[in-house]
Motif scaffolding. Structure first.
Motif, PDB file in Angstrom:
ATOM      1  N   VAL A 259      -1.059 -95.549-114.549  1.00 13.73           N
ATOM      2  CA  VAL A 259      -2.271 -94.883-114.093  1.00 13.73           C
ATOM      3  C   VAL A 259      -2.535 -95.268-112.641  1.00 13.73           C
ATOM      4  O   VAL A 259      -2.115 -96.318-112.170  1.00 13.73           O
ATOM      5  N   LEU A 260      -3.238 -94.368-111.932  1.00 11.49           N
ATOM      6  CA  LEU A 260      -3.512 -94.585-110.518  1.00 11.49           C
ATOM      7  C   LEU A 260      -4.397 -95.808-110.326  1.00 11.49           C
ATOM      8  O   LEU A 260      -5.424 -95.947-110.974  1.00 11.49           O
ATOM      9  N   VAL A 261      -3.966 -96.693-109.434  1.00  8.66           N
ATOM     10  CA  VAL A 261      -4.773 -97.869-109.091  1.00  8.66           C
ATOM     11  C   VAL A 261      -4.960 -97.861-107.585  1.00  8.66           C
ATOM     12  O   VAL A 261      -4.000 -97.976-106.828  1.00  8.66           O
ATOM     13  N   GLU A 262      -6.208 -97.672-107.128  1.00 12.66           N
ATOM     14  CA  GLU A 262      -6.511 -97.664-105.701  1.00 12.66           C
ATOM     15  C   GLU A 262      -7.799 -98.416-105.445  1.00 12.66           C
ATOM     16  O   GLU A 262      -8.717 -98.395-106.282  1.00 12.66           O
ATOM     17  N   ASP A 263      -7.885 -99.070-104.311  1.00 10.22           N
ATOM     18  CA  ASP A 263      -9.113 -99.769-103.931  1.00 10.22           C
ATOM     19  C   ASP A 263     -10.065 -98.774-103.279  1.00 10.22           C
ATOM     20  O   ASP A 263     -10.399 -98.864-102.104  1.00 10.22           O
ATOM     21  N   LYS A 264     -10.462 -97.782-104.073  1.00  8.17           N
ATOM     22  CA  LYS A 264     -11.378 -96.744-103.609  1.00  8.17           C
ATOM     23  C   LYS A 264     -12.388 -96.462-104.714  1.00  8.17           C
ATOM     24  O   LYS A 264     -12.099 -96.643-105.887  1.00  8.17           O
ATOM     25  N   LEU A 265     -13.561 -95.993-104.301  1.00  8.27           N
ATOM     26  CA  LEU A 265     -14.544 -95.597-105.291  1.00  8.27           C
ATOM     27  C   LEU A 265     -14.126 -94.260-105.887  1.00  8.27           C
ATOM     28  O   LEU A 265     -13.717 -93.342-105.176  1.00  8.27           O
ATOM     29  N   PHE A 266     -14.215 -94.148-107.194  1.00  8.96           N
ATOM     30  CA  PHE A 266     -13.859 -92.921-107.916  1.00  8.96           C
ATOM     31  C   PHE A 266     -12.421 -92.487-107.638  1.00  8.96           C
ATOM     32  O   PHE A 266     -12.147 -91.312-107.389  1.00  8.96           O
ATOM     33  N   ALA A 267     -11.494 -93.442-107.645  1.00  2.00           N
ATOM     34  CA  ALA A 267     -10.077 -93.080-107.452  1.00  2.00           C
ATOM     35  C   ALA A 267      -9.607 -92.214-108.611  1.00  2.00           C
ATOM     36  O   ALA A 267      -8.739 -91.363-108.445  1.00  2.00           O
ATOM     37  N   THR A 268     -10.150 -92.433-109.808  1.00  2.00           N
ATOM     38  CA  THR A 268      -9.784 -91.614-110.965  1.00  2.00           C
ATOM     39  C   THR A 268     -11.045 -91.073-111.611  1.00  2.00           C
ATOM     40  O   THR A 268     -12.045 -91.774-111.746  1.00  2.00           O
ATOM     41  N   LEU A 269     -11.005 -89.800-111.989  1.00  2.00           N
ATOM     42  CA  LEU A 269     -12.142 -89.152-112.646  1.00  2.00           C
ATOM     43  C   LEU A 269     -11.838 -88.753-114.081  1.00  2.00           C
ATOM     44  O   LEU A 269     -12.740 -88.587-114.887  1.00  2.00           O
ATOM     45  N   ASP A 270     -10.570 -88.561-114.379  1.00  2.00           N
ATOM     46  CA  ASP A 270     -10.190 -88.036-115.676  1.00  2.00           C
ATOM     47  C   ASP A 270      -9.952 -89.162-116.673  1.00  2.00           C
ATOM     48  O   ASP A 270      -9.366 -90.188-116.337  1.00  2.00           O
ATOM     49  N   THR A 271     -10.406 -88.956-117.897  1.00  2.00           N
ATOM     50  CA  THR A 271     -10.186 -89.947-118.940  1.00  2.00           C
ATOM     51  C   THR A 271      -8.705 -90.010-119.303  1.00  2.00           C
ATOM     52  O   THR A 271      -8.078 -88.987-119.564  1.00  2.00           O
ATOM     53  N   THR A 272      -8.154 -91.213-119.287  1.00  2.00           N
ATOM     54  CA  THR A 272      -6.759 -91.429-119.651  1.00  2.00           C
ATOM     55  C   THR A 272      -6.717 -92.210-120.953  1.00  2.00           C
ATOM     56  O   THR A 272      -7.435 -93.197-121.114  1.00  2.00           O
ATOM     57  N   VAL A 273      -5.893 -91.767-121.900  1.00  2.00           N
ATOM     58  CA  VAL A 273      -5.752 -92.450-123.185  1.00  2.00           C
ATOM     59  C   VAL A 273      -4.307 -92.900-123.337  1.00  2.00           C
ATOM     60  O   VAL A 273      -3.379 -92.095-123.219  1.00  2.00           O
ATOM     61  N   ARG A 274      -4.109 -94.211-123.581  1.00  2.00           N
ATOM     62  CA  ARG A 274      -2.772 -94.767-123.748  1.00  2.00           C
ATOM     63  C   ARG A 274      -2.769 -95.732-124.937  1.00  2.00           C
ATOM     64  O   ARG A 274      -3.823 -96.134-125.431  1.00  2.00           O
ATOM     65  N   ILE A 275      -1.576 -96.125-125.389  1.00  2.00           N
ATOM     66  CA  ILE A 275      -1.425 -97.023-126.538  1.00  2.00           C
ATOM     67  C   ILE A 275      -1.350 -98.461-126.055  1.00  2.00           C
ATOM     68  O   ILE A 275      -0.643 -98.769-125.085  1.00  2.00           O
ATOM     69  N   LEU A 276      -2.093 -99.351-126.722  1.00  2.00           N
ATOM     70  CA  LEU A 276      -2.056-100.773-126.402  1.00  2.00           C
ATOM     71  C   LEU A 276      -0.634-101.311-126.605  1.00  2.00           C
ATOM     72  O   LEU A 276      -0.003-101.047-127.619  1.00  2.00           O
ATOM     73  N   GLN A 277      -0.154-102.046-125.610  1.00  2.00           N
ATOM     74  CA  GLN A 277       1.196-102.617-125.671  1.00  2.00           C
ATOM     75  C   GLN A 277       1.133-104.148-125.671  1.00  2.00           C
ATOM     76  O   GLN A 277       0.267-104.724-125.013  1.00  2.00           O
ATOM     77  N   PRO A 278       2.049-104.855-126.363  1.00  2.00           N
ATOM     78  CA  PRO A 278       3.018-104.312-127.305  1.00  2.00           C
ATOM     79  C   PRO A 278       2.309-103.582-128.458  1.00  2.00           C
ATOM     80  O   PRO A 278       1.231-103.983-128.871  1.00  2.00           O
ATOM     81  N   GLU A 279       2.942-102.552-128.949  1.00  2.00           N
ATOM     82  CA  GLU A 279       2.318-101.669-129.925  1.00  2.00           C
ATOM     83  C   GLU A 279       2.051-102.391-131.238  1.00  2.00           C
ATOM     84  O   GLU A 279       2.831-103.225-131.685  1.00  2.00           O
ATOM     85  N   THR A 280       0.916-102.081-131.833  1.00  2.00           N
ATOM     86  CA  THR A 280       0.518-102.674-133.104  1.00  2.00           C
ATOM     87  C   THR A 280       0.562-101.624-134.212  1.00  2.00           C
ATOM     88  O   THR A 280       0.714-100.433-133.940  1.00  2.00           O
ATOM     89  N   ARG A 281       0.423-102.081-135.443  1.00  2.00           N
ATOM     90  CA  ARG A 281       0.291-101.171-136.584  1.00  2.00           C
ATOM     91  C   ARG A 281      -0.955-101.549-137.361  1.00  2.00           C
ATOM     92  O   ARG A 281      -1.043-102.673-137.838  1.00  2.00           O
ATOM     93  N   PRO A 282      -1.948-100.647-137.463  1.00  2.00           N
ATOM     94  CA  PRO A 282      -1.985 -99.333-136.826  1.00  2.00           C
ATOM     95  C   PRO A 282      -2.161 -99.448-135.310  1.00  2.00           C
ATOM     96  O   PRO A 282      -2.574-100.497-134.801  1.00  2.00           O
ATOM     97  N   ARG A 283      -1.846 -98.357-134.607  1.00  2.00           N
ATOM     98  CA  ARG A 283      -1.896 -98.379-133.150  1.00  2.00           C
ATOM     99  C   ARG A 283      -3.338 -98.486-132.651  1.00  2.00           C
ATOM    100  O   ARG A 283      -4.275 -98.025-133.290  1.00  2.00           O
ATOM    101  N   VAL A 284      -3.474 -99.103-131.493  1.00  2.00           N
ATOM    102  CA  VAL A 284      -4.775 -99.173-130.819  1.00  2.00           C
ATOM    103  C   VAL A 284      -4.704 -98.299-129.567  1.00  2.00           C
ATOM    104  O   VAL A 284      -3.800 -98.462-128.743  1.00  2.00           O
TER     105      VAL A 284
END
Length: 450
Positions: A254-279
């Motif tokens: 995901v975009l990482v910038e030292d700026k205000l509002f660098a990202t506006l869109d909600t991003t959904v990813r899986i917690l790593q290392p992956e668990t069962r059930p997934r988080v």
């Protein structure tokens, strides 16, 4: 080779009212400067004044207004928009007396700021008065935030949301052109240009609302499919380090910038290392002081990700002296959509920027908080363990019998719960599982319906 256009120059203006202390006032102006920088402008000066309120027609007192005008090259006087009356004879006389440009033309080539940025929301009349006095374009804090959102929106949903907020901001600030309020002929006859522009905005808003509702229905379907899954939402002030933490927890790019509002869109990813059930971990849009209400309303669908999460992690920049005020901003926005009832934990991020005494004071003040640095592998691993422990406390064990004729559902079982043991009898595969009660109930419904 093309030359880049010069960077726009801006002067910041702040009003310190009695209820605002010096630290908060300075922090607000500093944040405004970062907003302006994010927009691509360069701050070349600041004018600040203590006043009882921000309701004056020109916002500033006459002395401070003159001081601002010196920086921008304006007159410092709120003049009338109407040109002064001039007799025809005087016009002919002045025309005949006009000479060629003087050789002693102004030699000062220093650029004057083109923008005045005010750290408050202004009325249309205040904007007009300041522009007449300064000769510069005036933007208020809300206008800057809306413009940043407009430039940073990437997905269709975010673009629709921001355009709606932008039009709602622009509509009351439309002005009649210098040609006056002449009436149109033909289609729309009888309407002034201003009336026509406002009607176009109303029509466009209705169109955007319809399109946004269709997009949000699709988003609702996706969220509904994740309803019984383990979901963590990172929430907090803009630039608190949510995206960096998201990247560390999920291994995503995901975009990482030292700026205000660098990202506006909600991003959904899986917690790593992956668990069962997934988080699932989601990174939501950041908040800011005086976030325009129309933006909160437009991003309600995006913020629903926080409302429907199982756990909220309030991420704050612990190295910021105003972090408590920033935390209250985040909580108040989420309170507005009803997400304050969701279980939450406070994450004190950027602890690597604090000295030992500062870290100890924070831990003592917030004993239940999670202190960390998103750049520390050990800290992120400890946060992951905390997240897993939170969900483990809500899980229950149960037994499922998967008939031999329904073995196709085994993937759904492993996806939704942790299989503790597996055996077989005359009825089918016997699975001892551990998971959330809602997920287990859904699996049982699937088995009964298949």
């Amino acid at each position: 080779m093309e030359t880049k256009p010069p960077v726009p120059l801006a002067v910041l203006v702040g009003i310190q009212t009695p209820e605002v202390d010096d630290v908060a006032h300075e922090a607000s102006l500093e944040e405004l400067g970062r907003l302006v920088k994010t927009l691509g402008y360069k701050v070349v000066g600041t004018v600040s004044q203590k006043r009882e309120g921000t309701g004056a027609g020109s916002l500033l007192g006459s002395g401070k207004l003159a001081e601002l005008a010196v920086l921008t090259g304006g007159t410092g006087v709120v003049s009338s928009m109407a040109p002064p009356p001039r007799a025809k004879a005087r016009q002919r006389f002045e025309g005949a007396g006009e000479a060629a440009p003087s050789q002693e033309a102004e030699t000062d080539t220093v650029r004057k700021p083109e923008f005045v940025i005010v750290d408050h929301e202004l009325s249309p009349s205040q904007i007009r008065n300041l522009e007449r006095a300064t000769g510069a374009q005036v933007l208020d804090r809300t206008g800057i935030i809306v413009e940043i959102f407009h430039r940073h929106a990437n997905t269709r949903e975010a673009k629709l949301q921001v355009e709606m907020a932008r039009l709602k901001y622009v509509a009351p600030r439309l002005r009649e052109s210098s040609g006056g309020g002449e009436r149109r002929q033909g289609p729309g006859a009888g309407e002034s240009n201003l009336d026509l522009d406002r009607r176009k905005i109303r029509d466009r808003l209705a169109e955007l609302k319809e399109q946004l509702e269709a997009v949000q229905r699709d988003s609702d379907h996706r969220r509904s499919a994740r309803r019984d899954q383990l979901r963590v939402a990172l929430v907090g002030y803009t630039n608190a380090g949510k995206s960096s933490l998201m990247r560390a927890l999920t291994g995503s790019q995901v975009l990482v910038e030292d700026k205000l509002f660098a990202t506006l869109d909600t991003t959904v990813r899986i917690l790593q290392p992956e668990t069962r059930p997934r988080v699932l971990v989601s990174d939501t849009v950041g908040f800011i002081k005086q976030l325009p209400h129309d933006l909160v309303a437009s991003f309600r669908s995006t913020l629903t990700e926080a409302l429907e999460a199982s756990l909220l992690l309030y991420v704050v920049d612990a190295s910021d002296p105003t972090y408590e005020a920033q935390l209250e901003v985040s909580r108040s926005v989420l309170r507005e959509i009803g997400a304050d009832v969701v279980p939450s934990r406070l994450v004190l991020n950027k602890m690597d920027r604090m000295d030992a005494a500062g870290r100890a004071a924070l831990v003592e003040k917030h004993p239940d908080a999670i202190p960390l640095s998103a750049h520390s592998v050990e800290d992120v691993s400890a946060l992951r363990d905390t997240i897993i422990a939170f969900f483990e406390a809500s899980m229950v064990e149960d037994v499922l019998v998967l008939p031999y004729a329904k073995q196709g559902l085994i993937g759904e079982v492993y996806e939704s719960a942790r299989v503790l043991s597996e055996g077989y009898d005359e009825n089918g595969r016997v699975l001892k599982i551990r998971g959330l009660p809602g997920a287990i109930a859904r699996l049982q419904r699937s088995l009964a319906a298949s």
